[in-house]
Design a protein around this motif. Structure first.
Motif, mmCIF file in Angstrom:
data_model
loop_
_atom_site.group_PDB
_atom_site.id
_atom_site.type_symbol
_atom_site.label_atom_id
_atom_site.label_comp_id
_atom_site.label_asym_id
_atom_site.label_seq_id
_atom_site.Cartn_x
_atom_site.Cartn_y
_atom_site.Cartn_z
ATOM 1 N N ASP A 1 54.172 71.370 7.982
ATOM 2 C CA ASP A 1 53.291 70.202 7.947
ATOM 3 C C ASP A 1 54.137 68.932 7.855
ATOM 4 O OD1 ASP A 1 50.673 71.511 7.941
ATOM 5 O OD2 ASP A 1 51.348 72.347 6.039
ATOM 6 N N ASN A 2 54.556 68.443 9.007
ATOM 7 C CA ASN A 2 55.402 67.252 9.041
ATOM 8 C C ASN A 2 55.069 66.419 10.278
ATOM 9 O OD1 ASN A 2 56.557 68.671 11.173
ATOM 10 N ND2 ASN A 2 58.374 69.294 10.019
ATOM 11 N N ARG A 3 55.886 65.417 10.540
ATOM 12 C CA ARG A 3 55.602 64.517 11.662
ATOM 13 C C ARG A 3 55.690 65.224 13.010
ATOM 14 N NH1 ARG A 3 59.012 59.101 10.363
ATOM 15 N NH2 ARG A 3 60.284 60.595 9.213
ATOM 16 N N ASP A 4 56.584 66.214 13.111
ATOM 17 C CA ASP A 4 56.671 66.956 14.378
ATOM 18 C C ASP A 4 55.362 67.683 14.673
ATOM 19 O OD1 ASP A 4 59.165 66.106 15.018
ATOM 20 O OD2 ASP A 4 60.198 67.995 14.586
ATOM 21 N N PHE A 5 54.771 68.291 13.644
ATOM 22 C CA PHE A 5 53.487 68.976 13.846
ATOM 23 C C PHE A 5 52.394 67.970 14.217
ATOM 24 C CE2 PHE A 5 49.700 71.305 11.853
ATOM 25 C CZ PHE A 5 49.457 72.053 12.998
ATOM 26 N N ASP A 6 52.419 66.804 13.597
ATOM 27 C CA ASP A 6 51.452 65.750 13.944
ATOM 28 C C ASP A 6 51.593 65.348 15.415
ATOM 29 O OD1 ASP A 6 50.496 65.714 11.354
ATOM 30 O OD2 ASP A 6 51.734 64.020 10.726
ATOM 31 N N ARG A 7 52.843 65.314 15.899
ATOM 32 C CA ARG A 7 53.080 64.962 17.305
ATOM 33 C C ARG A 7 52.566 66.060 18.234
ATOM 34 N NH1 ARG A 7 59.190 63.731 17.730
ATOM 35 N NH2 ARG A 7 58.680 63.667 19.953
ATOM 36 N N VAL A 8 52.724 67.307 17.816
ATOM 37 C CA VAL A 8 52.194 68.414 18.615
ATOM 38 C C VAL A 8 50.668 68.313 18.690
ATOM 39 C CG1 VAL A 8 51.845 70.928 18.697
ATOM 40 C CG2 VAL A 8 54.120 70.005 18.229
ATOM 41 N N LEU A 9 50.037 67.954 17.589
ATOM 42 C CA LEU A 9 48.579 67.772 17.590
ATOM 43 C C LEU A 9 48.170 66.688 18.587
ATOM 44 C CD1 LEU A 9 47.830 67.980 13.742
ATOM 45 C CD2 LEU A 9 47.430 69.757 15.462
ATOM 46 N N ASP A 10 48.959 65.619 18.658
ATOM 47 C CA ASP A 10 48.681 64.554 19.635
ATOM 48 C C ASP A 10 48.844 65.070 21.065
ATOM 49 O OD1 ASP A 10 48.071 62.650 17.728
ATOM 50 O OD2 ASP A 10 50.119 61.842 17.623
ATOM 51 N N MET A 11 49.864 65.919 21.282
ATOM 52 C CA MET A 11 50.057 66.517 22.604
ATOM 53 C C MET A 11 48.853 67.373 22.993
ATOM 54 S SD MET A 11 54.021 67.787 22.243
ATOM 55 C CE MET A 11 55.333 66.663 21.726
ATOM 56 N N VAL A 12 48.368 68.167 22.035
ATOM 57 C CA VAL A 12 47.208 69.024 22.287
ATOM 58 C C VAL A 12 46.002 68.171 22.690
ATOM 59 C CG1 VAL A 12 45.540 70.600 21.217
ATOM 60 C CG2 VAL A 12 47.987 70.904 20.790
ATOM 61 N N LYS A 13 45.761 67.108 21.950
ATOM 62 C CA LYS A 13 44.641 66.208 22.264
ATOM 63 C C LYS A 13 44.794 65.630 23.673
ATOM 64 C CE LYS A 13 43.957 64.838 17.430
ATOM 65 N NZ LYS A 13 44.196 63.782 16.413
ATOM 66 N N GLY A 14 46.014 65.219 24.016
ATOM 67 C CA GLY A 14 46.259 64.606 25.318
ATOM 68 C C GLY A 14 46.039 65.558 26.473
ATOM 69 N N VAL A 15 46.521 66.801 26.334
ATOM 70 C CA VAL A 15 46.365 67.770 27.420
ATOM 71 C C VAL A 15 44.908 68.220 27.531
ATOM 72 C CG1 VAL A 15 47.132 69.976 28.374
ATOM 73 C CG2 VAL A 15 48.768 68.532 27.146
ATOM 74 N N THR A 16 44.239 68.383 26.391
ATOM 75 C CA THR A 16 42.822 68.754 26.398
ATOM 76 C C THR A 16 41.994 67.718 27.151
ATOM 77 O OG1 THR A 16 43.037 69.906 24.278
ATOM 78 C CG2 THR A 16 40.825 69.276 24.933
ATOM 79 N N SER A 17 42.343 66.449 26.983
ATOM 80 C CA SER A 17 41.587 65.378 27.639
ATOM 81 C C SER A 17 41.721 65.426 29.164
ATOM 82 C CB SER A 17 42.047 64.007 27.123
ATOM 83 O OG SER A 17 43.352 63.704 27.578
ATOM 84 N N MET A 18 42.728 66.179 29.659
ATOM 85 C CA MET A 18 42.905 66.336 31.106
ATOM 86 C C MET A 18 42.007 67.432 31.690
ATOM 87 S SD MET A 18 47.060 66.184 31.419
ATOM 88 C CE MET A 18 48.015 64.912 30.578
ATOM 89 N N GLY A 19 41.287 68.137 30.815
ATOM 90 C CA GLY A 19 40.417 69.216 31.286
ATOM 91 C C GLY A 19 41.129 70.538 31.457
ATOM 92 N N MET A 20 42.321 70.663 30.887
ATOM 93 C CA MET A 20 43.073 71.917 30.967
ATOM 94 C C MET A 20 42.881 72.737 29.691
ATOM 95 S SD MET A 20 46.708 70.558 32.525
ATOM 96 C CE MET A 20 47.287 72.115 33.162
ATOM 97 N N GLU A 21 42.984 74.053 29.821
ATOM 98 C CA GLU A 21 43.057 74.897 28.637
ATOM 99 C C GLU A 21 44.434 74.669 28.013
ATOM 100 O OE1 GLU A 21 42.381 78.961 29.695
ATOM 101 O OE2 GLU A 21 40.553 78.511 30.810
ATOM 102 N N VAL A 22 44.474 74.425 26.711
ATOM 103 C CA VAL A 22 45.740 74.149 26.048
ATOM 104 C C VAL A 22 46.120 75.327 25.164
ATOM 105 C CG1 VAL A 22 47.075 72.472 24.743
ATOM 106 C CG2 VAL A 22 45.019 71.749 25.925
ATOM 107 N N CYS A 23 47.352 75.780 25.308
ATOM 108 C CA CYS A 23 47.873 76.879 24.504
ATOM 109 C C CYS A 23 49.146 76.405 23.816
ATOM 110 C CB CYS A 23 48.160 78.082 25.402
ATOM 111 S SG CYS A 23 48.858 79.505 24.539
ATOM 112 N N CYS A 24 49.394 76.905 22.614
ATOM 113 C CA CYS A 24 50.662 76.630 21.927
ATOM 114 C C CYS A 24 51.275 77.928 21.448
ATOM 115 C CB CYS A 24 50.437 75.725 20.707
ATOM 116 S SG CYS A 24 50.257 73.977 21.087
ATOM 117 N N THR A 25 52.599 77.952 21.368
ATOM 118 C CA THR A 25 53.312 79.040 20.717
ATOM 119 C C THR A 25 54.384 78.394 19.850
ATOM 120 O OG1 THR A 25 54.584 81.080 21.059
ATOM 121 C CG2 THR A 25 54.749 79.408 22.807
ATOM 122 N N LEU A 26 54.117 78.365 18.548
ATOM 123 C CA LEU A 26 54.928 77.570 17.608
ATOM 124 C C LEU A 26 55.469 78.402 16.455
ATOM 125 C CD1 LEU A 26 52.294 74.669 17.270
ATOM 126 C CD2 LEU A 26 54.201 74.748 18.902
#
Length: 329
Positions: A108-133
């Protein structure tokens, strides 16, 4: 109508896996047609958003800090670059975008917060978003869900019995706990394994048994052929035979009929004819793009040629979301 079962025995799975190959492909193809369009394949793109320096000791992985490979350690990518890569993938026909980070577990740090922003951004493109972290807590899974995450990849890699021969820095139960946390957050699970690690047929059956007896089957099951990388303990392992891939894909298709069975790592070594066998056997998803994290992968252009030759069409995003009770905002 094929029954969806969660009570498979290892003996039943062994009987399926060891069928005469032509009969096995026919049975898998029949199940596949019952649940899926056989001419439709989902195109996914996997991007390493944070590369190298991982503390884990997975013997196959060039990103482990314990091995001397040619993979350089890099910080987390800037969000705008990741979103540009996602847009490029979408323009090339991908409907799922997966972001991988070489972490043992999420912090739970700033890097995870940035990943959350990435997820939001890709989701807004209408794509299915997957992570492996890496490993994930219930709270972290919930945060990813709220950001719009569609799927989370956490492979079992191999059987419980063989697992300690491959990885010692986290347990099999750690992996199953992460899968449980992901499912509790109502995120679909992407989980499969790798063949060619020196495992036995019994180990392959054991891994498929664990996946197919989960209370909720994985929405996606990647079947990877080991890509040996110089500097890792498995650099000298032999290439996986196509018939081993076909047996794994066919068996996974029969055991988990609704799942997307993903023909993943190892495609660079497969001509179109071999990949066609895998699609016939029930594979209906691939990773496209020049790299799979750090290992080579066929280019978008070569995959487009293959789709044309085989008369395949890309699958739309979110097509089967209702099967998995996933809320799409």
């Amino acid at each position: 109508m094929t029954e969806i079962r969660h009570d498979w025995t290892k003996e039943e799975i062994a009987d399926i896996y060891n069928m005469p190959i032509m009969e096995l492909i026919y049975k898998a193809a029949t199940v596949h047609r019952e649940f899926h369009d056989p001419n439709e394949v989902q195109v996914c793109t996997l991007l390493s958003v944070k590369t190298g320096g991982c503390s884990e000791d997975c013997k196959y992985c060039p990103q482990s800090a314990r091995y001397n490979t040619e993979v350089d350690v890099e910080k987390l990518m800037p969000t705008d670059i990741v979103l540009n890569k996602a847009l490029e993938a979408k323009e090339n026909g991908s409907t799922r975008f997966c972001m991988g980070s070489a972490w043992r577990n999420v912090r739970d740090n700033r890097d995870f917060d940035r990943v959350l922003d990435m997820v939001k951004g890709v989701t807004s493109m209408g794509m299915e978003v997957c992570c492996t972290l890496g490993m994930l807590s219930e709270d972290q899974a919930q945060k990813l869900k709220e950001a719009g995450l569609y799927a989370y990849n956490h492979n079992l890699d191999t059987s419980r019995e063989y697992y300690d021969e491959i990885i010692t820095t986290r347990s099999y139960d750690d992996r199953l706990e992460t899968i449980e946390n992901v499912q509790k957050a109502n995120i679909s699970v992407c989980s499969g394994g790798i063949i060619g690690l020196g495992e036995s047929t019994i180990d392959r059956i054991g891994m498929l048994h664990t996946l197919s007896t989960l209370e909720i089957h994985p929405e996606s099951v990647p079947v990877n052929a080991l890509v040996p990388v110089k500097g890792t303990p498995m650099e000298s392992n032999e290439r996986v035979e196509i018939w081993d891939m076909v047996r794994m894909i066919s068996t996974a298709r029969i055991l988990m009929p609704k799942a997307m069975v993903r023909l993943s790592a190892g495609r660079t070594e497969m001509p179109t004819s071999e990949q066609a066998l895998c699609f016939m056997a029930g594979a209906n998803s691939i990773f496209a793009g020049d790299k799979l994290l750090t290992t080579p992968n066929p280019s978008f252009a070569s995959d487009k040629d293959m789709f044309q030759i085989l008369n395949l069409k890309p699958r739309k995003a979110y097509k089967e979301a209702k099967h998995y009770d996933l809320s799409i905002s």
